[in-house]
Design a protein around this motif. Structure first.
Motif, PDB file in Angstrom:
ATOM      1  N   UNK A 211       7.476   3.977   8.239  1.00 53.85           N
ATOM      2  CA  UNK A 211       6.760   2.996   7.440  1.00 53.85           C
ATOM      3  C   UNK A 211       5.315   3.345   7.190  1.00 53.85           C
ATOM      4  N   UNK A 212       4.937   4.616   7.388  1.00 55.55           N
ATOM      5  CA  UNK A 212       3.546   5.011   7.149  1.00 55.55           C
ATOM      6  C   UNK A 212       3.326   5.606   5.764  1.00 55.55           C
ATOM      7  N   UNK A 213       4.386   5.825   5.002  1.00 53.67           N
ATOM      8  CA  UNK A 213       4.216   6.259   3.617  1.00 53.67           C
ATOM      9  C   UNK A 213       3.978   5.046   2.725  1.00 53.67           C
ATOM     10  N   UNK A 214       4.918   4.107   2.765  1.00 50.52           N
ATOM     11  CA  UNK A 214       4.790   2.862   2.019  1.00 50.52           C
ATOM     12  C   UNK A 214       4.672   1.707   3.014  1.00 50.52           C
TER      13      UNK A 214
ATOM     14  N   UNK B  17       0.849  -1.194   0.000  1.00 52.72           N
ATOM     15  CA  UNK B  17       0.000   0.000   0.000  1.00 52.72           C
ATOM     16  C   UNK B  17       0.885   1.244   0.000  1.00 52.72           C
ATOM     17  N   UNK B  18       0.377   2.308  -0.635  1.00 51.03           N
ATOM     18  CA  UNK B  18       1.032   3.619  -0.586  1.00 51.03           C
ATOM     19  C   UNK B  18       0.008   4.656  -0.133  1.00 51.03           C
ATOM     20  N   UNK B  19      -0.849   4.272   0.832  1.00 50.72           N
ATOM     21  CA  UNK B  19      -1.940   5.171   1.211  1.00 50.72           C
ATOM     22  C   UNK B  19      -1.454   6.392   1.989  1.00 50.72           C
ATOM     23  N   UNK B  20      -0.158   6.400   2.391  1.00 54.14           N
ATOM     24  CA  UNK B  20       0.389   7.598   3.019  1.00 54.14           C
ATOM     25  C   UNK B  20       0.456   8.781   2.070  1.00 54.14           C
ATOM     26  N   UNK B  21       0.336   8.507   0.761  1.00 57.25           N
ATOM     27  CA  UNK B  21       0.361   9.602  -0.217  1.00 57.25           C
ATOM     28  C   UNK B  21      -0.792  10.572  -0.013  1.00 57.25           C
ATOM     29  N   UNK B  22      -1.882  10.107   0.590  1.00 59.21           N
ATOM     30  CA  UNK B  22      -3.009  11.024   0.859  1.00 59.21           C
ATOM     31  C   UNK B  22      -2.550  12.191   1.723  1.00 59.21           C
ATOM     32  N   UNK B  23      -1.763  11.875   2.757  1.00 62.83           N
ATOM     33  CA  UNK B  23      -1.281  12.940   3.642  1.00 62.83           C
ATOM     34  C   UNK B  23      -0.200  13.769   2.963  1.00 62.83           C
ATOM     35  N   UNK B  24       0.680  13.118   2.203  1.00 63.28           N
ATOM     36  CA  UNK B  24       1.751  13.847   1.518  1.00 63.28           C
ATOM     37  C   UNK B  24       1.168  14.906   0.595  1.00 63.28           C
ATOM     38  N   UNK B  25       0.119  14.559  -0.138  1.00 60.30           N
ATOM     39  CA  UNK B  25      -0.467  15.498  -1.101  1.00 60.30           C
ATOM     40  C   UNK B  25      -1.145  16.679  -0.425  1.00 60.30           C
ATOM     41  N   UNK B  26      -1.393  16.569   0.867  1.00 50.15           N
ATOM     42  CA  UNK B  26      -1.990  17.696   1.599  1.00 50.15           C
ATOM     43  C   UNK B  26      -0.956  18.573   2.281  1.00 50.15           C
ATOM     44  N   UNK B  27       0.330  18.181   2.209  1.00 53.45           N
ATOM     45  CA  UNK B  27       1.356  18.971   2.874  1.00 53.45           C
ATOM     46  C   UNK B  27       1.541  20.315   2.176  1.00 53.45           C
TER      47      UNK B  27
ATOM     48  N   UNK C  69       7.388  26.402  -3.432  1.00 53.91           N
ATOM     49  CA  UNK C  69       6.709  27.468  -2.688  1.00 53.91           C
ATOM     50  C   UNK C  69       7.662  28.647  -2.528  1.00 53.91           C
ATOM     51  N   UNK C  70       7.084  29.831  -2.296  1.00 56.64           N
ATOM     52  CA  UNK C  70       7.908  31.019  -2.043  1.00 56.64           C
ATOM     53  C   UNK C  70       8.607  30.954  -0.694  1.00 56.64           C
ATOM     54  N   UNK C  71       8.031  30.205   0.266  1.00 55.55           N
ATOM     55  CA  UNK C  71       8.527  30.162   1.644  1.00 55.55           C
ATOM     56  C   UNK C  71       9.354  28.892   1.850  1.00 55.55           C
ATOM     57  N   UNK C  72      10.674  29.030   1.935  1.00 56.19           N
ATOM     58  CA  UNK C  72      11.544  27.867   2.094  1.00 56.19           C
ATOM     59  C   UNK C  72      11.319  27.174   3.436  1.00 56.19           C
ATOM     60  N   UNK C  73      11.032  27.938   4.496  1.00 55.69           N
ATOM     61  CA  UNK C  73      10.812  27.329   5.813  1.00 55.69           C
ATOM     62  C   UNK C  73       9.569  26.455   5.807  1.00 55.69           C
ATOM     63  N   UNK C  74       8.546  26.868   5.081  1.00 52.40           N
ATOM     64  CA  UNK C  74       7.335  26.064   4.979  1.00 52.40           C
ATOM     65  C   UNK C  74       7.649  24.729   4.310  1.00 52.40           C
ATOM     66  N   UNK C  75       8.456  24.764   3.265  1.00 52.90           N
ATOM     67  CA  UNK C  75       8.831  23.523   2.594  1.00 52.90           C
ATOM     68  C   UNK C  75       9.651  22.640   3.525  1.00 52.90           C
TER      69      UNK C  75
ATOM     70  N   UNK D 284       8.950  18.742   4.487  1.00 49.61           N
ATOM     71  CA  UNK D 284       9.935  17.688   4.270  1.00 49.61           C
ATOM     72  C   UNK D 284      10.166  16.883   5.542  1.00 49.61           C
ATOM     73  N   UNK D 285      10.201  17.559   6.687  1.00 45.20           N
ATOM     74  CA  UNK D 285      10.403  16.864   7.956  1.00 45.20           C
ATOM     75  C   UNK D 285       9.255  15.878   8.219  1.00 45.20           C
ATOM     76  N   UNK D 286       8.032  16.299   7.919  1.00 41.07           N
ATOM     77  CA  UNK D 286       6.875  15.418   8.091  1.00 41.07           C
ATOM     78  C   UNK D 286       6.979  14.223   7.145  1.00 41.07           C
ATOM     79  N   UNK D 287       7.327  14.491   5.903  1.00 36.71           N
ATOM     80  CA  UNK D 287       7.427  13.422   4.916  1.00 36.71           C
ATOM     81  C   UNK D 287       8.494  12.402   5.301  1.00 36.71           C
ATOM     82  N   UNK D 288       9.662  12.861   5.739  1.00 32.91           N
ATOM     83  CA  UNK D 288      10.727  11.919   6.103  1.00 32.91           C
ATOM     84  C   UNK D 288      10.342  11.085   7.322  1.00 32.91           C
ATOM     85  N   UNK D 289       9.601  11.667   8.247  1.00 36.64           N
ATOM     86  CA  UNK D 289       9.121  10.898   9.400  1.00 36.64           C
ATOM     87  C   UNK D 289       8.172   9.791   8.934  1.00 36.64           C
TER      88      UNK D 289
END
Length: 412
Positions: free
Chosen positions: A402-405, A339-349, A382-388, A392-397
């Motif tokens: 193991x919640x992304x894949x 499953x790759x259902x963690x992509x739902x959250x990634x796409x909302x970041x 994005x214009x805001x590097x800190x926001x990105x 990224x920190x959320x995505x790497x976590x």
């Protein structure tokens, strides 16, 4: 007529850019890696390479006036064909230095540039003698002369680790399809690693993209997690860019794309490696245009097709309007993707732009530590590097937990 040599990896996006603009080009592929029937680009001729003389004769008869490497696999062949055809290209006498990581550092030394101290080791006895000589210090990097995607690269803290890394590499086939006949034992460069992507014209180098890299050390191997662009280089980063341009000169880079990795150490910038081709493994044109106003493949196409427009870019300051981050997605372990259902959250970041080349459910995931894009790529703009950075920190976590894949054991 342009000859695009082995357009694999990001070279496929260069072929796309050329085709978008209606350019006259052909593709060169080795006979043993010819495109499968039905996969060729519509209306684009393919030349199958057998030996240099016959391939050069075919290209000459077809009116080829420019030869371009379409991937790391095509770098040497493009150099050799351009030399046979007597076409403008990189400096031929420095061809080996642009591929062999030891000769690369030696070329910098000969040009009076700061460089990483390196030693060629071909046997286990040579490595033992080198380690016992006191000429090295730890940590020490062991890596193939020529590969890609961090393949075979190990950071070693002891002699035993260095010997184990040597045994794991020598005699094995690397990502370039070549057998490793030895390794490079290189001083470990401590600092912040950067990517400097350039497009050159007649020996003049245009800064196309500047990135800071996040590299984690996982089980002794450097693992590239993401790159994030720098919109306005600070003083030390500008020094790093200037140093990179000098390295390109020292290695005879004259025309086209180059992808350079440089470490910014306390003593100043030090070259990791220059690759005289586009950055891989995949370049999403829309994400790059959104951030930079261009993509590197489109810049190369512009240099080839509209040289006056490209030349005008040298008068413009570097300064993209938005920050771009590219994430080399990874699973927390090898296995079968369920499953790759963690992509739902990634796409909302915040700042999420797109994902590309994702694995499919039931695919077997291997080599999750290599930067070959085997688990897909995510882009943030994005214009805001800190926001990105926060996204990224959320995505790497998610990746590490193991919640992304979700992955099951192979055969389980």
């Amino acid at each position: 007529m342009i000859a695009l040599v082995i357009p694999a990896s990001s070279g496929a996006q260069l072929a796309d850019a050329l085709q978008e603009e209606g350019a006259e080009f052909l593709e060169v592929h080795p006979q043993d890696r010819a495109p499968l029937a039905g996969t060729e680009r519509t209306g684009i001729k393919t030349v199958l390479h057998s030996d240099l003389d016959s391939t050069a004769e075919q290209l000459r008869a077809l009116g080829v006036r420019t030869v371009v490497a379409g991937s790391e696999f095509g770098v040497t062949l493009a150099d050799e064909l351009a030399e046979r055809l007597e076409l403008p290209h990189h400096r031929h006498e420095l061809r080996a230095a642009r591929r062999d990581k030891y000769r690369m550092q030696q070329a910098l030394a000969e040009a009076g540039l700061a460089h990483a101290h390196s030693t060629v080791v071909r046997t286990e006895e040579e490595l033992k003698a080198f380690l016992a000589s006191g000429a090295s210090s730890y940590p020490l990097v062991i890596k193939p002369f020529n590969s890609a995607g961090s393949d075979g690269c190990r950071i070693c803290s002891t002699a035993d680790e260095a010997l184990a890394a040597f045994r794991a590499v020598v005699g094995r086939r690397n990502l370039m399809g070549e057998i490793n006949e030895g390794v490079l034992a290189q001083e470990f460069l401590s600092g912040s690693q950067y990517i400097v992507n350039t497009v050159s014209m007649d020996g003049r180098h245009l800064l196309a993209e500047l990135y800071a890299e996040r590299i984690d050390r996982i089980e002794g191997s450097p693992v590239l997690r993401h790159i994030i662009s720098r919109t306005i280089p600070d003083e030390r980063e500008q020094e790093l860019v200037d140093y990179t341009m000098s390295c390109l000169d020292a290695l005879g880079v004259q025309d086209g794309a180059a992808h350079t990795e440089v470490m910014l150490t306390a003593a100043g910038p030090r070259l990791v490696e220059v690759n005289s081709r586009l950055m891989g493994p995949y370049l999403s044109p829309d994400a790059y245009h959104c951030a930079f106003g261009y993509s590197s493949p489109h810049l190369v196409a512009e240099r080839l097709l509209r040289p006056d427009d490209f030349h005008n870019r040298f008068d413009l300051p570097y300064g993209p309007a938005r920050t771009l981050a590219k994430v080399f997605l990874r699973a927390d372990r090898p296995g079968i993707l369920t499953s790759a259902d963690g992509l739902r959250e990634v796409r909302r970041l915040p700042g999420f732009h797109s994902v590309a080349r994702l694995p499919q459910v039931n695919d077997v995931l291997r080599d999750t530590q290599l930067t070959t894009g085997s688990c897909g790529t995510a882009f943030f703009v994005h214009e805001d590097a800190e926001l990105i950075e926060h996204s990224l920190a959320v995505l790497h976590e998610m990746e590490d937990s193991g919640t992304l894949f979700q992955v099951s054991e192979a055969g389980g």
